[in-house]
Design an enzyme around this catalytic site. Structure first.
Site, mmCIF file in Angstrom:
data_model
loop_
_atom_site.group_PDB
_atom_site.id
_atom_site.type_symbol
_atom_site.label_atom_id
_atom_site.label_comp_id
_atom_site.label_asym_id
_atom_site.label_seq_id
_atom_site.Cartn_x
_atom_site.Cartn_y
_atom_site.Cartn_z
ATOM 1 N N ASP A 5 6.938 3.765 3.647
ATOM 2 C CA ASP A 5 7.246 4.834 4.594
ATOM 3 C C ASP A 5 8.743 4.782 4.909
ATOM 4 O O ASP A 5 9.541 5.408 4.224
ATOM 5 C CB ASP A 5 6.359 4.669 5.824
ATOM 6 C CG ASP A 5 6.465 5.844 6.788
ATOM 7 O OD1 ASP A 5 7.167 6.814 6.468
ATOM 8 O OD2 ASP A 5 5.854 5.788 7.874
ATOM 9 N N ASP B 151 0.819 -1.210 0.000
ATOM 10 C CA ASP B 151 0.000 0.000 0.000
ATOM 11 C C ASP B 151 0.856 1.265 0.000
ATOM 12 O O ASP B 151 0.680 2.150 -0.818
ATOM 13 C CB ASP B 151 -1.006 -0.001 1.168
ATOM 14 C CG ASP B 151 -0.360 -0.199 2.542
ATOM 15 O OD1 ASP B 151 0.860 -0.441 2.624
ATOM 16 O OD2 ASP B 151 -1.099 -0.134 3.552
HETATM 17 P P1 IMP Z 1 7.548 1.005 6.640
HETATM 18 O O1 IMP Z 1 8.089 -0.347 6.995
HETATM 19 O O2 IMP Z 1 7.958 2.070 7.593
HETATM 20 O O3 IMP Z 1 7.810 1.388 5.188
HETATM 21 O O4 IMP Z 1 5.987 0.929 6.880
HETATM 22 C C1 IMP Z 1 5.083 0.610 5.896
HETATM 23 C C2 IMP Z 1 3.771 0.238 6.529
HETATM 24 O O5 IMP Z 1 3.369 1.190 7.535
HETATM 25 C C3 IMP Z 1 2.685 0.273 5.475
HETATM 26 O O6 IMP Z 1 2.489 -1.003 4.903
HETATM 27 C C4 IMP Z 1 1.479 0.737 6.247
HETATM 28 O O7 IMP Z 1 0.792 -0.357 6.806
HETATM 29 C C5 IMP Z 1 2.030 1.590 7.367
HETATM 30 N N1 IMP Z 1 1.989 3.037 7.034
HETATM 31 C C6 IMP Z 1 3.014 3.865 6.794
HETATM 32 N N2 IMP Z 1 2.600 5.117 6.516
HETATM 33 C C7 IMP Z 1 1.243 5.072 6.562
HETATM 34 C C8 IMP Z 1 0.196 6.066 6.337
HETATM 35 O O8 IMP Z 1 0.418 7.248 6.023
HETATM 36 N N3 IMP Z 1 -1.074 5.609 6.475
HETATM 37 C C9 IMP Z 1 -1.397 4.332 6.791
HETATM 38 N N4 IMP Z 1 -0.460 3.379 6.999
HETATM 39 C C10 IMP Z 1 0.850 3.748 6.890
HETATM 40 MG MG MG Z 2 -1.238 -0.495 8.502
#
Ligand code: IMP
Ligand code: MG
Length: 173
Positions: free
Chosen positions: A102, A99
């Site tokens: 981040d 989705d």
């Molecule tokens: P990462 O491992 O920090 O890249 O986190 C990614 C995961 O965090 C995504 O698959 C989402 O489930 C969640 N996430 C990060 N940013 C958002 C946001 O703005 N809205 C909703 N979920 C988010």
């Molecule tokens: Mg989530």
């Protein structure tokens, strides 16, 4: 619904148009071979279902469910699969659908894990990319939108499991 949405960032028409373009890119990006579209649950469920209907070539669909640990809990690479695809990955083109990127930590770990299963190719398709990810070791070949650095919900994305069903993408108050 608890917290209220602040503003619509991408409306239904924008999303549909972009998903159609992505489907076209993916169609022409895979000239031959077996394609397995692998959705990372839960956040990718709506995006994936719209996306695969815009891909005009044979494909299979499966899902991954990952659980992350904090630093204190031991696990191999700090990510554990709660659901592992039934399908054999070896020799197939794997397109991992996420989705939103981040920090990129989740994807790094999943990509390491999937790479070890010797797919023919392994690429990422993310609906949203915040471009703050310093840690992501892998390129995101297909990206829907370069997202603002705000907390976004809807079209599969949640805040504390709410808002996933909203048909557009919004930022939270
Ligand atoms: P990462 O491992 O920090 O890249 O986190 C990614 C995961 O965090 C995504 O698959 C989402 O489930 C969640 N996430 C990060 N940013 C958002 C946001 O703005 N809205 C909703 N979920 C988010
Ligand atoms: Mg989530």
């Amino acid at each position: 619904m608890g917290r209220a949405v602040k503003r619509i960032v991408y409306d239904e028409r924008q999303i549909a148009a972009r998903v159609k373009e992505l489907g076209g890119q993916i169609t022409s990006g895979y000239a031959d071979g077996d394609l397995l579209v692998l959705g990372l649950l839960k956040g990718s469920f709506i995006f994936l279902s719209d996306l695969v209907r815009q891909i005009r070539r044979p494909l299979q669909v499966d899902f991954l469910v990952a659980a992350s640990y904090g630093d204190n809990t031991f696990s191999s690479g700090n990510v554990r699969l709660l659901y592992d695809p039934e399908t054999e990955l070896r020799g197939k083109h794997i397109l991992l659908v996420e989705d939103i990127v981040d920090t990129g930590k989740t994807l790094n770990r999943l990509m390491d894990l999937l790479k070890a299963r010797n797919p023919r190719s392994l690429e990422i398709c993310a609906l949203l990319h915040k471009h703050v990810a310093q840690e992501l070791k892998y390129p995101t070949k297909f990206v829907g939108f370069d997202a603002p650095n705000e907390f976004l919900v809807g079209y599969g994305l949640d805040h504390a499991e709410n808002f996933r069903h909203i048909p557009y993408i919004a930022s939270l108050q």
